[in-house]
Motif scaffolding. Structure first.
Motif, short mmCIF file in Angstrom:
data_model
loop_
_atom_site.label_atom_id
_atom_site.label_comp_id
_atom_site.label_asym_id
_atom_site.label_seq_id
_atom_site.Cartn_x
_atom_site.Cartn_y
_atom_site.Cartn_z
N ILE A 45 54.54 70.97 52.91
CA ILE A 45 55.26 70.19 53.92
C ILE A 45 55.90 71.22 54.85
O ILE A 45 56.90 71.86 54.49
CB ILE A 45 56.35 69.30 53.30
CG1 ILE A 45 55.75 68.35 52.27
CG2 ILE A 45 57.10 68.54 54.37
CD1 ILE A 45 54.83 67.31 52.83
N THR A 46 55.33 71.41 56.02
CA THR A 46 55.76 72.53 56.87
C THR A 46 56.36 72.12 58.21
O THR A 46 56.86 72.97 58.95
CB THR A 46 54.57 73.48 57.14
OG1 THR A 46 53.56 72.76 57.86
CG2 THR A 46 53.98 74.01 55.84
N ASN A 47 56.31 70.83 58.54
CA ASN A 47 56.85 70.39 59.84
C ASN A 47 57.22 68.92 59.75
O ASN A 47 57.00 68.25 58.74
CB ASN A 47 55.83 70.65 60.96
CG ASN A 47 54.47 70.03 60.67
OD1 ASN A 47 54.37 68.86 60.35
ND2 ASN A 47 53.42 70.84 60.78
N MET A 48 57.77 68.39 60.85
CA MET A 48 58.24 67.01 60.86
C MET A 48 57.10 66.01 60.70
O MET A 48 57.28 64.94 60.09
CB MET A 48 59.00 66.73 62.16
CG MET A 48 60.29 67.53 62.32
SD MET A 48 61.52 67.22 61.02
CE MET A 48 61.97 65.52 61.38
N GLU A 49 55.94 66.35 61.21
CA GLU A 49 54.80 65.44 61.08
C GLU A 49 54.38 65.30 59.62
O GLU A 49 54.08 64.20 59.15
CB GLU A 49 53.62 65.94 61.93
CG GLU A 49 53.84 65.80 63.43
CD GLU A 49 52.62 66.23 64.22
OE1 GLU A 49 51.60 66.61 63.58
OE2 GLU A 49 52.68 66.19 65.46
N GLU A 50 54.34 66.42 58.92
CA GLU A 50 53.95 66.37 57.49
C GLU A 50 55.05 65.75 56.64
O GLU A 50 54.77 65.18 55.57
CB GLU A 50 53.62 67.78 57.00
CG GLU A 50 52.36 68.35 57.64
CD GLU A 50 52.10 69.80 57.28
OE1 GLU A 50 51.02 70.32 57.64
OE2 GLU A 50 52.98 70.43 56.65
N LEU A 51 56.30 65.83 57.10
CA LEU A 51 57.41 65.22 56.37
C LEU A 51 57.40 63.70 56.50
O LEU A 51 57.86 62.99 55.59
CB LEU A 51 58.74 65.78 56.89
CG LEU A 51 60.02 65.27 56.23
CD1 LEU A 51 60.05 65.63 54.74
CD2 LEU A 51 61.25 65.84 56.92
N ALA A 52 56.86 63.19 57.60
CA ALA A 52 56.85 61.74 57.84
C ALA A 52 56.12 61.01 56.72
O ALA A 52 54.97 61.31 56.40
CB ALA A 52 56.18 61.44 59.18
N GLY A 53 56.82 60.07 56.10
CA GLY A 53 56.22 59.29 55.03
C GLY A 53 56.12 60.01 53.70
O GLY A 53 55.56 59.45 52.74
N HIS A 54 56.63 61.22 53.61
CA HIS A 54 56.56 62.00 52.37
C HIS A 54 57.34 61.31 51.27
O HIS A 54 58.54 61.08 51.38
CB HIS A 54 57.12 63.41 52.64
CG HIS A 54 57.22 64.27 51.41
ND1 HIS A 54 56.13 64.57 50.63
CD2 HIS A 54 58.29 64.91 50.85
CE1 HIS A 54 56.51 65.37 49.64
NE2 HIS A 54 57.82 65.58 49.76
N ARG A 55 56.66 60.97 50.18
CA ARG A 55 57.28 60.28 49.05
C ARG A 55 58.00 61.31 48.17
O ARG A 55 57.37 62.05 47.44
CB ARG A 55 56.23 59.51 48.25
CG ARG A 55 55.62 58.33 49.00
CD ARG A 55 54.45 57.71 48.26
NE ARG A 55 53.29 58.60 48.22
CZ ARG A 55 52.87 59.26 47.17
NH1 ARG A 55 53.50 59.12 46.02
NH2 ARG A 55 51.82 60.05 47.22
N MET A 56 59.32 61.30 48.25
CA MET A 56 60.09 62.34 47.57
C MET A 56 61.24 61.73 46.76
O MET A 56 61.80 60.70 47.13
CB MET A 56 60.66 63.34 48.58
CG MET A 56 61.57 62.72 49.63
SD MET A 56 62.27 63.93 50.78
CE MET A 56 63.42 64.80 49.71
N ARG A 57 61.56 62.40 45.68
CA ARG A 57 62.69 61.98 44.86
C ARG A 57 63.98 62.55 45.44
O ARG A 57 64.04 63.69 45.85
CB ARG A 57 62.52 62.47 43.43
CG ARG A 57 63.64 62.05 42.47
CD ARG A 57 64.71 63.10 42.27
NE ARG A 57 65.74 62.63 41.32
CZ ARG A 57 66.83 63.31 41.02
NH1 ARG A 57 67.06 64.49 41.58
NH2 ARG A 57 67.72 62.82 40.17
N VAL A 58 65.02 61.70 45.45
CA VAL A 58 66.36 62.15 45.82
C VAL A 58 67.34 61.68 44.74
O VAL A 58 67.02 60.81 43.93
CB VAL A 58 66.82 61.61 47.19
CG1 VAL A 58 65.96 62.16 48.31
CG2 VAL A 58 66.82 60.08 47.21
N MET A 59 68.53 62.27 44.73
CA MET A 59 69.57 61.84 43.81
C MET A 59 70.03 60.43 44.16
O MET A 59 69.76 59.93 45.25
CB MET A 59 70.73 62.82 43.84
CG MET A 59 70.38 64.17 43.21
SD MET A 59 71.77 65.34 43.21
CE MET A 59 71.77 65.86 44.93
N GLY A 60 70.76 59.80 43.23
CA GLY A 60 71.03 58.37 43.32
C GLY A 60 72.00 57.92 44.38
O GLY A 60 72.02 56.73 44.71
N ALA A 61 72.82 58.81 44.93
CA ALA A 61 73.80 58.39 45.93
C ALA A 61 73.09 57.90 47.18
O ALA A 61 72.17 58.55 47.68
CB ALA A 61 74.73 59.54 46.28
#
Length: 328
Positions: free
Chosen positions: A159-175
């Motif tokens: 994931i190297t730019n905003m285009e590749e980040l778009a729609g990226h299924r990622m885990r985040v903390m619960g807050a």
């Protein structure tokens, strides 16, 4: 002429003897770490134990369970709140959001400009309003601040730019602020339990997550997420905490020793983890475990995220606090 009640004297003497005996009893505090002895969190907790023993005149022992023996951070939060199983540990603020909506503010992505800004905030009393809210809402006492890891994206594919980040299924903390922040950047965040992240990436439920180098290395997340994108979105704040139910029941001199030890251990831990962060990353690079990518678009991320931060602070009535943090 003064009259003394014999019964009153006997009762007072008995009470004094009881208090003295209670204070003289050996105290054992129970701790928890998700990691092994080599992790910065565990090393910091060992330092905390050492400093408490040095500062306290009585007998005290520590029972620190490692490697997630007592569960994950969300479990520790419940134990601390109830005053059972875990008396002290180190926690991510976002994992305490179940009790305190405001506490994740101290761990928001893109909150700190750099390490100097981060350390200045944690060395001051700026976060006292959040500490007070956490104690009242969750029954958890912050005794010091460690942290210092720089969190980046870790993913199965680059994931190297905003285009590749778009729609990226990622885990985040619960807050909620964590999901709101990354949603604003175009990613597709979801809150998944920390102990499920490895399998979730392996099975394709998510494509990555965000974390600091020490935890990626310690838990071998590089096996399923070998691509590290240098978004540098968070410098971690990790409070050293105690259960208020346990803390409030301790002798005053031990409480004082704990608070002094927490401040000193926190400073020790911040220097340790911030210093180790780059080293851990390089160790994984040298071992061929990860590939590091520069991220093109961090300034854009900052622009997208700031309105989310402002709205979150306003909702909590913490706009003044956020302004104070930014202005340090």
């Amino acid at each position: 002429m003064f009259l003394f009640s014999t019964k009153g004297l006997i009762a007072s003497a008995a009470l004094a003897m009881t208090v003295t005996a209670a204070q003289a009893q050996d105290v054992t505090l129970r701790g928890a770490s998700m990691f092994d002895e080599e992790h910065a969190f565990t090393i910091t907790l060992r330092k905390f134990e050492e400093l408490v023993a040095e500062n306290y005149g009585g007998d005290i022992a520590f029972d620190l369970r490692l490697n997630g023996e007592l569960g994950v951070e969300s479990d520790y939060v419940t134990y601390l709140n109830q005053g059972v199983a875990v008396d002290y540990t180190i926690l991510a603020p976002s994992n305490m959001a179940v009790f305190s909506e405001s506490i994740p503010l101290m761990d928001m992505p893109f909150l700190f400009r750099d390490l100097d800004h981060w350390d200045a905030v944690l060395s001051s009393d700026t976060l006292t309003p959040l500490e007070d809210d956490l104690r009242e809402a969750a029954g958890i006492v912050i005794v010091g601040y460690t942290g210092g890891g720089v969190r980046n994206l870790a993913s199965a594919e680059p994931i190297t730019n905003m285009e590749e980040l778009a729609g990226h299924r990622m885990r985040v903390m619960g807050a909620p602020i964590q999901a709101q922040t990354f949603s604003a950047t175009g990613a597709a965040p979801s809150a998944i339990a920390y102990n499920e992240v490895y399998n979730a990436i392996q099975t394709g439920v998510i494509a990555g997550f965000e974390n600091e180098a020490a935890s990626i290395q310690n838990l071998k997340f590089y096996e399923v997420a070998p691509h590290i994108s240098l978004t540098q979105h968070t410098i971690t704040v990790r409070p050293i905490v105690m259960s208020a139910k346990i803390f409030d029941g301790l002798p005053t001199d031990l409480q004082d020793a704990i608070m002094a030890a927490g401040a000193e251990a926190g400073s020790f831990g911040r220097a340790l983890e911030s210093g180790q962060d780059g080293e851990k990353l390089q160790e994984m690079i040298d071992a061929g475990q990860i590939t590091v990518h520069e991220f093109d678009g961090r300034d854009t991320m900052l622009e997208l995220v700031q309105p989310v931060q402002d709205a979150y602070a306003a909702e909590l009535g913490a706009t003044e606090l956020l302004t104070a943090i930014r202005g340090m």
